[in-house]
Design a protein around this motif. Structure first.
Motif, PDB file in Angstrom:
ATOM      1  N   UNK A   1      -8.277  -0.082 -13.419  1.00 22.58           N
ATOM      2  CA  UNK A   1      -6.918   0.194 -13.892  1.00 22.58           C
ATOM      3  C   UNK A   1      -5.936   0.381 -12.747  1.00 22.58           C
ATOM      4  N   UNK A   2      -6.414   0.757 -11.552  1.00 24.23           N
ATOM      5  CA  UNK A   2      -5.493   0.966 -10.431  1.00 24.23           C
ATOM      6  C   UNK A   2      -5.084  -0.351  -9.780  1.00 24.23           C
ATOM      7  N   UNK A   3      -5.657  -1.466 -10.243  1.00 26.88           N
ATOM      8  CA  UNK A   3      -5.407  -2.742  -9.561  1.00 26.88           C
ATOM      9  C   UNK A   3      -5.013  -3.845 -10.527  1.00 26.88           C
TER      10      UNK A   3
ATOM     11  N   UNK B   1       8.348   1.922  -6.829  1.00 31.84           N
ATOM     12  CA  UNK B   1       8.349   0.733  -6.002  1.00 31.84           C
ATOM     13  C   UNK B   1       6.943   0.369  -5.570  1.00 31.84           C
ATOM     14  N   UNK B   2       6.851  -0.471  -4.560  1.00 31.93           N
ATOM     15  CA  UNK B   2       5.570  -0.928  -4.018  1.00 31.93           C
ATOM     16  C   UNK B   2       5.365  -0.284  -2.650  1.00 31.93           C
ATOM     17  N   UNK B   3       4.892   0.940  -2.685  1.00 35.71           N
ATOM     18  CA  UNK B   3       4.830   1.772  -1.485  1.00 35.71           C
ATOM     19  C   UNK B   3       3.553   1.514  -0.694  1.00 35.71           C
ATOM     20  N   UNK B   4       3.674   1.577   0.627  1.00 37.65           N
ATOM     21  CA  UNK B   4       2.520   1.335   1.485  1.00 37.65           C
ATOM     22  C   UNK B   4       1.433   2.376   1.275  1.00 37.65           C
ATOM     23  N   UNK B   5       1.811   3.639   1.128  1.00 35.13           N
ATOM     24  CA  UNK B   5       0.814   4.686   0.859  1.00 35.13           C
ATOM     25  C   UNK B   5       0.053   4.373  -0.426  1.00 35.13           C
TER      26      UNK B   5
ATOM     27  N   UNK C   1       0.829  -6.581  -4.616  1.00 33.16           N
ATOM     28  CA  UNK C   1       0.932  -5.136  -4.464  1.00 33.16           C
ATOM     29  C   UNK C   1       1.054  -4.468  -5.834  1.00 33.16           C
ATOM     30  N   UNK C   2       0.650  -3.198  -5.890  1.00 31.04           N
ATOM     31  CA  UNK C   2       0.822  -2.406  -7.097  1.00 31.04           C
ATOM     32  C   UNK C   2       2.174  -1.690  -7.057  1.00 31.04           C
ATOM     33  N   UNK C   3       2.859  -1.741  -8.162  1.00 31.66           N
ATOM     34  CA  UNK C   3       4.135  -1.049  -8.354  1.00 31.66           C
ATOM     35  C   UNK C   3       3.848   0.243  -9.117  1.00 31.66           C
ATOM     36  N   UNK C   4       4.370   1.377  -8.618  1.00 28.04           N
ATOM     37  CA  UNK C   4       4.209   2.640  -9.352  1.00 28.04           C
ATOM     38  C   UNK C   4       5.152   3.684  -8.757  1.00 28.04           C
TER      39      UNK C   4
END
Length: 375
Positions: A99-101, A129-133, A117-120
């Motif tokens: 679910x995280x991907x 947004x699509x944060x590096x962390x 990238x994942x948006x959250x």
């Protein structure tokens, strides 16, 4: 926390990793049992914030609250060595990795095929947004889930997690390159400098970048440039680190003071760097100790507890009390302090092969040794 008892899955997992490193494995068992059987998650993903009875408080999907579950579970396995524990928790680990991907069914958490990238919601719960962390935790969670899957014989799931982690990794590297070229003039808030970006190097053994890689040293340079505090007077906050600092959005939470956690992210980055430097490791450890860890220690409360932030005013009150906002603060401050101290010796006990590895890292020439007694 006042009249409420609540917490975030992310905080629970990071605190559990600290407890495992300290040898308190039974407490960590209970943490994952709560995540597995108590936490409400009808949508599949773990919510942002819960009451202790498992009822959700904040419903926003913040991907790291889910992606860190396989990562933490793998650390727990290394500490207590129980394959049966992994098997009993495999459904939770597998669900989290999937679910995280991928698209979650919620407009605020989805996989972006254009960027891989994942948006959250971000770590700080104030921007989307699509944060590096966030994507660093997704990659680490997928790689941990794959490692666990292969160990348990769930090879088809593991292969999917490897493929997804590889794709996410490529997207993250492209995003890091874009960030390094544009952080002085970022187009969106998720590409402005943020202290949490240091986590690209802090998710051992599944970190996105090594601390000494040129991309990572470039990220650290940007974080130091924008997020490091300047001197503010009697309560000198120089070398402490705030969450984020423009040029699009400036951190104004409680007057924009430095965060204990962000300062310790920076400290742990220097420890990671020192651990792989053959000739200048002591110098990096000295930065980690003198300019970060010792600075945080100097602002602890009278009973040794820490908070989210450090007051930037010269004289906050008559007792020179410099802590504010959410204290005592468990993962973001106090377990991060414990983890940072452990960087001096890098202990890893693994029940998998009944081994204890200790790798002392000395901060400067005045420390000739690190001693301990093992019972």
């Amino acid at each position: 926390n006042g009249n409420y008892a609540y917490f975030w899955p992310r905080d629970l997992i990071f605190a559990a990793i600290t407890l495992d490193r300290a040898g308190w494995h039974s407490w960590t068992d209970k943490s994952y049992a709560w995540l597995n059987s108590t936490a409400e998650r009808p949508a599949g993903w773990w919510y942002q914030k819960y009451m202790t009875d498992g009822i959700k408080m904040w419903e926003q999907p913040q991907v790291d609250n889910t992606s860190l579950i396989p990562f933490g579970a793998y650390h727990h396995f290394l500490m207590q060595g129980s394959t049966s524990w992994l098997a009993n928790n495999w459904d939770m680990i597998k669900d989290a990795a999937y679910i995280c991907s991928q698209d979650s069914g919620h407009a605020d958490m989805y996989y972006d095929e254009n960027t891989n990238q994942m948006f959250s919601w971000n770590l700080w719960e104030d921007q989307k947004g699509e944060f590096l962390y966030s994507n660093a935790t997704v990659e680490a969670g997928l790689r941990a889930g794959a490692t666990i899957g292969y160990r348990l014989g769930h090879n088809s799931d593991a292969a999917i997690f490897v493929a997804r982690s590889t794709t996410i990794h490529s997207g993250t590297l492209a995003r890091v390159d874009y960030f390094l070229a544009n952080y002085n003039n970022p187009p969106t808030v998720d590409l402005q400098t943020d202290g949490s970006m240091l986590y690209l190097a802090l998710l051992d053994p599944f970190s996105v970048l090594a601390a000494t890689e040129s991309r990572m040293t470039g990220v650290e340079t940007a974080v130091y440039s924008y997020c490091n505090m300047a001197s503010t007077g009697a309560a000198d906050t120089k070398d402490l680190v705030r969450r984020y600092n423009g040029p699009i959005s400036y951190d104004s939470y409680f007057n924009g003071g430095p965060w204990v956690a962000c300062t310790l992210f920076h400290s742990q980055y220097w420890a990671e760097k020192g651990s792989v430097e053959s000739s200048s490791g002591a110098a990096s450890m000295n930065i980690m100790k003198d300019y970060k860890l010792d600075r945080v220690k100097s602002f602890l409360g009278k009973v040794g507890l820490s908070a989210e932030q450090i007051v930037v005013a010269a004289s906050p009150d008559a007792n020179n009390f410099y802590l504010e906002a959410a204290w005592p603060n468990t993962w973001e401050s106090m377990s991060s302090i414990a983890d940072t101290f452990l960087e001096f010796i890098e202990p890893l006990y693994t029940s998998v092969n009944s081994s204890l590895v200790v790798e002392p890292q000395l901060p400067n020439s005045s420390w000739s040794s690190v001693g301990s007694t093992l019972a």
